[in-house]
Design a protein around this motif. Structure first.
Motif, PDB file in Angstrom:
ATOM      1  N   ILE A 299       0.841  -1.197   0.000  1.00 22.11           N
ATOM      2  CA  ILE A 299       0.000   0.000   0.000  1.00 22.11           C
ATOM      3  C   ILE A 299       0.874   1.244   0.000  1.00 22.11           C
ATOM      4  O   ILE A 299       1.848   1.329   0.758  1.00 22.11           O
ATOM      5  CB  ILE A 299      -0.907   0.030   1.250  1.00 22.11           C
ATOM      6  CG1 ILE A 299      -1.873  -1.145   1.232  1.00 22.11           C
ATOM      7  CG2 ILE A 299      -1.660   1.354   1.351  1.00 22.11           C
ATOM      8  CD1 ILE A 299      -2.657  -1.315   2.520  1.00 22.11           C
ATOM      9  N   ILE A 300       0.511   2.208  -0.852  1.00 25.69           N
ATOM     10  CA  ILE A 300       1.073   3.556  -0.799  1.00 25.69           C
ATOM     11  C   ILE A 300      -0.081   4.468  -0.414  1.00 25.69           C
ATOM     12  O   ILE A 300      -1.161   4.390  -1.008  1.00 25.69           O
ATOM     13  CB  ILE A 300       1.651   4.003  -2.148  1.00 25.69           C
ATOM     14  CG1 ILE A 300       2.767   3.063  -2.601  1.00 25.69           C
ATOM     15  CG2 ILE A 300       2.170   5.446  -2.062  1.00 25.69           C
ATOM     16  CD1 ILE A 300       3.224   3.318  -4.029  1.00 25.69           C
ATOM     17  N   TYR A 301       0.137   5.296   0.593  1.00 25.61           N
ATOM     18  CA  TYR A 301      -0.926   6.209   1.013  1.00 25.61           C
ATOM     19  C   TYR A 301      -0.323   7.549   1.404  1.00 25.61           C
ATOM     20  O   TYR A 301       0.886   7.660   1.614  1.00 25.61           O
ATOM     21  CB  TYR A 301      -1.718   5.634   2.191  1.00 25.61           C
ATOM     22  CG  TYR A 301      -0.950   5.676   3.491  1.00 25.61           C
ATOM     23  CD1 TYR A 301      -1.169   6.706   4.400  1.00 25.61           C
ATOM     24  CD2 TYR A 301       0.001   4.722   3.797  1.00 25.61           C
ATOM     25  CE1 TYR A 301      -0.460   6.763   5.590  1.00 25.61           C
ATOM     26  CE2 TYR A 301       0.708   4.774   4.975  1.00 25.61           C
ATOM     27  CZ  TYR A 301       0.477   5.793   5.866  1.00 25.61           C
ATOM     28  OH  TYR A 301       1.188   5.860   7.031  1.00 25.61           O
ATOM     29  N   GLY A 302      -1.152   8.545   1.473  1.00 25.84           N
ATOM     30  CA  GLY A 302      -0.650   9.844   1.897  1.00 25.84           C
ATOM     31  C   GLY A 302      -1.680  10.926   1.680  1.00 25.84           C
ATOM     32  O   GLY A 302      -2.880  10.663   1.564  1.00 25.84           O
ATOM     33  N   ALA A 303      -1.185  12.149   1.617  1.00 25.68           N
ATOM     34  CA  ALA A 303      -2.050  13.308   1.437  1.00 25.68           C
ATOM     35  C   ALA A 303      -1.316  14.349   0.613  1.00 25.68           C
ATOM     36  O   ALA A 303      -0.088  14.366   0.560  1.00 25.68           O
ATOM     37  CB  ALA A 303      -2.453  13.898   2.784  1.00 25.68           C
ATOM     38  N   VAL A 304      -2.100  15.213  -0.015  1.00 23.75           N
ATOM     39  CA  VAL A 304      -1.548  16.329  -0.766  1.00 23.75           C
ATOM     40  C   VAL A 304      -2.033  17.601  -0.090  1.00 23.75           C
ATOM     41  O   VAL A 304      -3.232  17.765   0.166  1.00 23.75           O
ATOM     42  CB  VAL A 304      -1.995  16.299  -2.243  1.00 23.75           C
ATOM     43  CG1 VAL A 304      -1.363  17.452  -3.008  1.00 23.75           C
ATOM     44  CG2 VAL A 304      -1.664  14.959  -2.880  1.00 23.75           C
ATOM     45  N   ARG A 305      -1.088  18.483   0.227  1.00 19.85           N
ATOM     46  CA  ARG A 305      -1.400  19.738   0.914  1.00 19.85           C
ATOM     47  C   ARG A 305      -0.749  20.898   0.172  1.00 19.85           C
ATOM     48  O   ARG A 305       0.194  20.701  -0.592  1.00 19.85           O
ATOM     49  CB  ARG A 305      -0.846  19.715   2.337  1.00 19.85           C
ATOM     50  CG  ARG A 305      -1.288  18.525   3.149  1.00 19.85           C
ATOM     51  CD  ARG A 305      -2.457  18.868   4.010  1.00 19.85           C
ATOM     52  NE  ARG A 305      -2.828  17.737   4.847  1.00 19.85           N
ATOM     53  CZ  ARG A 305      -4.037  17.222   4.846  1.00 19.85           C
ATOM     54  NH1 ARG A 305      -4.979  17.720   4.104  1.00 19.85           N
ATOM     55  NH2 ARG A 305      -4.333  16.201   5.620  1.00 19.85           N
TER      56      ARG A 305
ATOM     57  N   HIS B 150       0.264  26.052   3.032  1.00 17.22           N
ATOM     58  CA  HIS B 150      -0.365  26.454   4.282  1.00 17.22           C
ATOM     59  C   HIS B 150      -0.962  25.274   5.034  1.00 17.22           C
ATOM     60  O   HIS B 150      -1.627  25.452   6.052  1.00 17.22           O
ATOM     61  CB  HIS B 150      -1.446  27.502   4.016  1.00 17.22           C
ATOM     62  CG  HIS B 150      -0.912  28.707   3.293  1.00 17.22           C
ATOM     63  ND1 HIS B 150      -0.078  29.629   3.887  1.00 17.22           N
ATOM     64  CD2 HIS B 150      -1.078  29.107   2.014  1.00 17.22           C
ATOM     65  CE1 HIS B 150       0.236  30.561   3.010  1.00 17.22           C
ATOM     66  NE2 HIS B 150      -0.349  30.270   1.858  1.00 17.22           N
ATOM     67  N   GLY B 151      -0.754  24.058   4.509  1.00 21.56           N
ATOM     68  CA  GLY B 151      -1.261  22.863   5.164  1.00 21.56           C
ATOM     69  C   GLY B 151      -2.692  22.501   4.804  1.00 21.56           C
ATOM     70  O   GLY B 151      -3.254  21.567   5.352  1.00 21.56           O
ATOM     71  N   ARG B 152      -3.277  23.238   3.871  1.00 16.67           N
ATOM     72  CA  ARG B 152      -4.652  22.941   3.457  1.00 16.67           C
ATOM     73  C   ARG B 152      -4.663  21.768   2.485  1.00 16.67           C
ATOM     74  O   ARG B 152      -3.779  21.663   1.627  1.00 16.67           O
ATOM     75  CB  ARG B 152      -5.281  24.162   2.790  1.00 16.67           C
ATOM     76  CG  ARG B 152      -5.465  25.342   3.736  1.00 16.67           C
ATOM     77  CD  ARG B 152      -6.064  26.523   3.006  1.00 16.67           C
ATOM     78  NE  ARG B 152      -5.148  26.953   1.955  1.00 16.67           N
ATOM     79  CZ  ARG B 152      -4.717  28.205   1.799  1.00 16.67           C
ATOM     80  NH1 ARG B 152      -5.134  29.162   2.602  1.00 16.67           N
ATOM     81  NH2 ARG B 152      -3.884  28.514   0.817  1.00 16.67           N
TER      82      ARG B 152
ATOM     83  N   ASP C 166     -10.451  15.988   1.257  1.00 16.36           N
ATOM     84  CA  ASP C 166      -9.482  15.933   2.358  1.00 16.36           C
ATOM     85  C   ASP C 166      -8.046  15.763   1.875  1.00 16.36           C
ATOM     86  O   ASP C 166      -7.117  15.721   2.675  1.00 16.36           O
ATOM     87  CB  ASP C 166      -9.841  14.848   3.365  1.00 16.36           C
ATOM     88  CG  ASP C 166      -9.737  13.431   2.806  1.00 16.36           C
ATOM     89  OD1 ASP C 166      -9.359  13.252   1.621  1.00 16.36           O
ATOM     90  OD2 ASP C 166     -10.040  12.492   3.560  1.00 16.36           O
ATOM     91  N   GLY C 167      -7.826  15.657   0.565  1.00 16.05           N
ATOM     92  CA  GLY C 167      -6.494  15.569  -0.008  1.00 16.05           C
ATOM     93  C   GLY C 167      -5.799  14.232   0.152  1.00 16.05           C
ATOM     94  O   GLY C 167      -4.651  14.065  -0.232  1.00 16.05           O
TER      95      GLY C 167
ATOM     96  N   LEU D 112       1.833  20.611  -3.044  1.00 21.02           N
ATOM     97  CA  LEU D 112       1.540  21.230  -4.335  1.00 21.02           C
ATOM     98  C   LEU D 112       0.767  22.512  -4.077  1.00 21.02           C
ATOM     99  O   LEU D 112      -0.278  22.498  -3.435  1.00 21.02           O
ATOM    100  CB  LEU D 112       0.680  20.305  -5.207  1.00 21.02           C
ATOM    101  CG  LEU D 112       1.382  19.124  -5.844  1.00 21.02           C
ATOM    102  CD1 LEU D 112       0.361  18.166  -6.449  1.00 21.02           C
ATOM    103  CD2 LEU D 112       2.335  19.588  -6.925  1.00 21.02           C
ATOM    104  N   ASP D 113       1.280  23.608  -4.569  1.00 22.90           N
ATOM    105  CA  ASP D 113       0.601  24.885  -4.384  1.00 22.90           C
ATOM    106  C   ASP D 113      -0.179  25.250  -5.632  1.00 22.90           C
ATOM    107  O   ASP D 113       0.305  25.056  -6.749  1.00 22.90           O
ATOM    108  CB  ASP D 113       1.606  25.988  -4.065  1.00 22.90           C
ATOM    109  CG  ASP D 113       2.102  25.882  -2.640  1.00 22.90           C
ATOM    110  OD1 ASP D 113       1.267  25.585  -1.768  1.00 22.90           O
ATOM    111  OD2 ASP D 113       3.292  26.074  -2.404  1.00 22.90           O
TER     112      ASP D 113
END
Length: 109
Positions: A15-21, A24-26, A51-52, A94-95
């Motif tokens: 499994i690869i998992y994560g988040a994109v923000r 500013h952490g949004r 939720d990214g 990523l902005d």
């Protein structure tokens, strides 16, 4: 039935998992995450919701090129090693590109 003690005991693969923000952490929604490697018949992809977060599962053990692409065309690439013993976390920053129109000054003649 025994207790599942490792991811591969459940037969789910790696499994690869994560988040994109953003900076500013949004959370960033609408970002496409691709994972590709020699053990796949083509890239796996997911699109981040509000939720990214993302999860790409059922991956064979190996090294994958993971690519995050936002709607503005910004790309982040990372190599990720997938094992069966624990999920692999990979987060991206990523902005958004500011699409506000530039100010235009007009003069009448």
């Amino acid at each position: 039935p025994g207790r599942v003690t490792r991811w591969h005991d459940a037969g789910v693969g790696g499994i690869i998992y994560g988040a994109v923000r953003d900076q500013h952490g949004r959370p960033r929604d609408g970002v496409v995450i691709f994972a590709d490697g020699p053990t796949l018949n083509g890239p796996e992809s997911r699109v981040t919701p509000d939720d990214g977060r993302y999860v790409i599962d059922r991956l064979p053990v190996g090294t994958y090129k993971v690519v995050a692409v936002n709607a503005d065309g910004e790309v982040v690439v990372d190599d990720v090693r997938v094992t069966l013993t624990a999920p692999t976390a990979r987060c991206f920053l990523l902005d958004p590109i500011d699409h506000a129109p530039e100010s235009i000054t007009t003069t009448s003649r």
